[in-house]
Design an enzyme around this catalytic site. Structure first.
Site, PDB file in Angstrom:
ATOM      1  N   SER A 225      12.969  -4.268   5.669  1.00  0.00           N
ATOM      2  CA  SER A 225      11.762  -5.259   5.225  1.00  0.00           C
ATOM      3  C   SER A 225      10.369  -4.912   5.423  1.00  0.00           C
ATOM      4  CB  SER A 225      12.065  -6.592   5.939  1.00  0.00           C
ATOM      5  OG  SER A 225      11.033  -7.539   5.811  1.00  0.00           O
ATOM      6  N   LYS A 244      18.009  -6.053  11.344  1.00  0.00           N
ATOM      7  CA  LYS A 244      16.739  -5.782  10.552  1.00  0.00           C
ATOM      8  C   LYS A 244      16.051  -4.781  10.897  1.00  0.00           C
ATOM      9  CE  LYS A 244      13.044  -8.824  11.374  1.00  0.00           C
ATOM     10  NZ  LYS A 244      12.364 -10.110  11.267  1.00  0.00           N
ATOM     11  N   LYS A 336       3.863 -20.933  -9.820  1.00  0.00           N
ATOM     12  CA  LYS A 336       2.507 -20.219  -9.845  1.00  0.00           C
ATOM     13  C   LYS A 336       1.779 -19.838 -11.470  1.00  0.00           C
ATOM     14  CE  LYS A 336       3.188 -18.671  -4.856  1.00  0.00           C
ATOM     15  NZ  LYS A 336       2.816 -19.840  -4.418  1.00  0.00           N
ATOM     16  N   THR A 453      -0.618 -17.000   8.267  1.00  0.00           N
ATOM     17  CA  THR A 453      -0.685 -16.546   6.995  1.00  0.00           C
ATOM     18  C   THR A 453      -0.935 -15.081   6.792  1.00  0.00           C
ATOM     19  OG1 THR A 453      -0.987 -18.942   5.964  1.00  0.00           O
ATOM     20  CG2 THR A 453      -1.113 -16.748   4.447  1.00  0.00           C
TER      21      THR A 453
HETATM   22  C1  LIG Z   1       5.307 -13.655  -1.861  1.00  0.00           C
HETATM   23  C2  LIG Z   1       5.615 -15.132  -1.924  1.00  0.00           C
HETATM   24  N1  LIG Z   1       7.161 -15.328  -2.064  1.00  0.00           N
HETATM   25  C3  LIG Z   1       7.589 -16.388  -2.341  1.00  0.00           C
HETATM   26  C4  LIG Z   1       7.026 -17.619  -2.334  1.00  0.00           C
HETATM   27  C5  LIG Z   1       7.662 -18.893  -2.174  1.00  0.00           C
HETATM   28  O1  LIG Z   1       7.344 -19.518  -3.435  1.00  0.00           O
HETATM   29  P1  LIG Z   1       7.647 -20.940  -3.906  1.00  0.00           P
HETATM   30  O2  LIG Z   1       6.019 -21.434  -3.740  1.00  0.00           O
HETATM   31  O3  LIG Z   1       8.267 -21.062  -5.389  1.00  0.00           O
HETATM   32  O4  LIG Z   1       8.454 -21.555  -2.949  1.00  0.00           O
HETATM   33  C6  LIG Z   1       5.671 -17.487  -2.244  1.00  0.00           C
HETATM   34  C7  LIG Z   1       4.596 -18.935  -2.249  1.00  0.00           C
HETATM   35  O5  LIG Z   1       3.444 -18.972  -1.740  1.00  0.00           O
HETATM   36  C8  LIG Z   1       5.001 -16.291  -2.044  1.00  0.00           C
HETATM   37  O6  LIG Z   1       3.486 -15.964  -1.835  1.00  0.00           O
END
Ligand SMILES: Cc1ncc(COP(=O)(O)O)c(C=O)c1O
Length: 496
Positions: A225, A244, A336, A453
């Site tokens: 990952s 992992k 999005k 984040t």
């Molecule tokens: C890189 C990434 N993957 C997955 C997701 C999750 O997507 P969803 O908003 O459809 O749950 C996000 C949401 O912010 C994201 O930034």
């Protein structure tokens, strides 16, 4: 001892036999349905034939059947008064409060800004809270990148489907929750990505979690990952409970080093994103896939921040780079650039069937509404055609211009090749203050991005320019940022 055996046997029979009444140890035949069932029972029918048990008369059934009486209730009694909610036990409450205080102390406590984006006046939103009651605020951080959430083709598809089919799916995918809109959506997604099959989920968080978790377990695989992967992928990998290995962000050498050390007898999954949403970096998709395949691994690529935005048909960065065929599993969002809600994966028919058949995040939850599926098909189709290509070009011009203007003003824009324009702050409290000053004093909304984040010390403002952000709006933003930057004594240098 003998009586114990007897009592236990009777108790067991009472648990199983629908005719034996626990209270009286007599046979209960006080309803029409029980009487007709008794006639079919091999034990009861024999007892009735011998006259040991007799069926009640029609009157007796009517009088005695409380069960049947209950079904003819015509009015529900309202409770006289609602019970007051009880507080949690003090030790539970204290621990929870302590957790919140920790967040407040390090400025990572999150307050949700209440702003209702305006469909007819993109990219503005209505503020409905003081001090900005009912004022327009310009939004600079929405992931509705191309304004598709209010595109007429999408809203008409959604509204038309609601009028025909209602607002909810009515069930899980396997129990009444699959409409022809779901089927059409999955066909459209499979075609968009050039894969055999696709599967829609309630969000891409759920798609990533479910797919990585399920696949890891089914293949008994080692999972590799990228360090910068989204929480949904990390959660899925952890939930699989498989070994992992985390490689440094976009670092092919490190990935190779880890793959070399892996167990050659085990299957492997390499998971990464194409566009990283907070730093705006892009991954070397082709090289990653080639390397993974060299070691017998399969690839899982999250294109959440690329679908709709990159590629001739909007299928993502892999399409733009002509390497989509190298990805084994692609995941994307409908929430999005496509402007709705929901997520999906696309892959081989068998792999998708395995996730459909074993993935609890797919099996045990209500599916997306038919209207969402219909809206998503409309949105994907718009973005796959000429109108979509034009929107992508305008979008590109907008974010490049914004980046240029911010750099000209000496603001610390982080270098990256994608549509995301991150500006470094590096301090949680200052990032929060910056956001509040922009909102309250300049009617500009950009969310401060804090831990978890981004790592602590990497706090930033993440700007998104859509095709609807004009050069004049950008100038206003840059002037406001300049004022705030001076007031908070924030760093100007791009060296951080
Ligand atoms: C890189 C990434 N993957 C997955 C997701 C999750 O997507 P969803 O908003 O459809 O749950 C996000 C949401 O912010 C994201 O930034």
């Amino acid at each position: 001892m003998a009586s114990l055996v007897k009592t236990t046997a009777i108790a067991a029979a009472m648990r199983r036999c629908p005719f034996l009444s626990k209270e009286t140890l007599s046979f209960a035949l006080n309803s029409r349905s029980m009487s007709s069932l008794a006639k079919k029972c091999p034990v009861m029918s024999k007892l009735m034939a011998k006259g040991v048990v007799t069926l009640p008369t029609a009157n007796e059934v009517n009088e005695e059947s409380s069960h049947e009486k209950a079904t003819v209730l015509t009015k529900l009694e309202a409770p006289t008064q609602l019970e007051e909610a009880k507080p949690l036990p003090p030790n539970y409450d204290a621990l929870l409060k302590e957790k919140i205080d920790t967040k407040k102390q390090d400025s990572t406590y999150r307050t949700f800004r209440v702003l209702s984006r305006t469909a007819e006046k993109k990219p503005y939103a209505m503020a409905r809270t003081t001090p900005l009651d009912d004022e327009d605020v310009s939004v600079w951080c929405s992931n509705d990148y191309l304004g598709m959430s209010s595109h007429p083709a999408v809203t008409e598809a959604v509204i038309g489907t609601i009028n025909r089919h209602g607002v909810g799916a009515g069930g899980t995918r396997s129990i009444a929750g699959t409409s022809h809109y779901h089927v059409e959506l999955e066909d459209t997604l499979a075609k968009l990505h050039g894969k055999e099959s696709a599967l829609a989920f309630t969000s891409c968080y759920v798609a990533n979690d479910t797919t990585l978790q399920t696949l890891g377990k089914v293949l008994n695989a080692e999972i590799y990952s990228d360090q910068g992967n989204h929480a949904s992928m990390i959660t899925g990998i952890n939930n699989s409970r498989m070994p992992k290995f985390v490689f440094r962000h976009n670092d092919l050498d490190h990935l190779r080093e880890l793959l070399k050390k892996g167990d050659p007898t085990r299957m492997k999954i390499v998971a990464f994103e194409s566009v990283y949403s907070m730093t705006g970096t892009m991954s070397p998709i082709e090289e990653m896939c080639d390397l993974a395949h060299e070691y017998g691994a399969i690839t899982f690529v999250d294109e959440v921040h690329a679908v709709g935005l990159y590629g001739y048909h909007g299928a993502g960065l892999a399409e733009e780079e002509g390497v989509a065929h190298k990805i084994d599993i692609i995941s994307g969002t409908l929430g999005k650039a496509y402007g709705l809600v929901g997520g999906y994966i696309a892959s081989t028919g068998t792999l998708v069937d395995v996730i459909r058949s074993y993935g609890s995040g797919l099996i045990f939850t209500t599916s997306i509404p038919p209207s969402t599926a219909a809206g998503a098909v409309a949105s994907i189709n718009v973005l796959a055609q000429e109108e979509g290509r034009q929107l992508r070009l305008t979008h590109r011009a907008a974010y490049n211009l914004l980046r240029e203007k911010l750099l000209e003003a000496g603001l610390p824009v982080m270098e990256c090749p994608s549509h995301i324009v991150p500006v470094h702050i590096g301090d949680a409290l200052k990032a929060k203050l910056c956001m509040e000053m922009l909102l309250n004093e300049h009617k500009i909304y950009v969310q401060a991005i804090n831990y978890p984040t981004v790592p602590r010390g990497s706090e930033l403002l993440r700007f998104v320019a859509t095709p609807f952000h004009t050069p004049a709006m950008m100038d206003y933003l840059v002037t406001a940022l300049d004022v705030v930057w001076n007031a908070l004594n924030l760093p100007r240098s791009t060296q951080y």
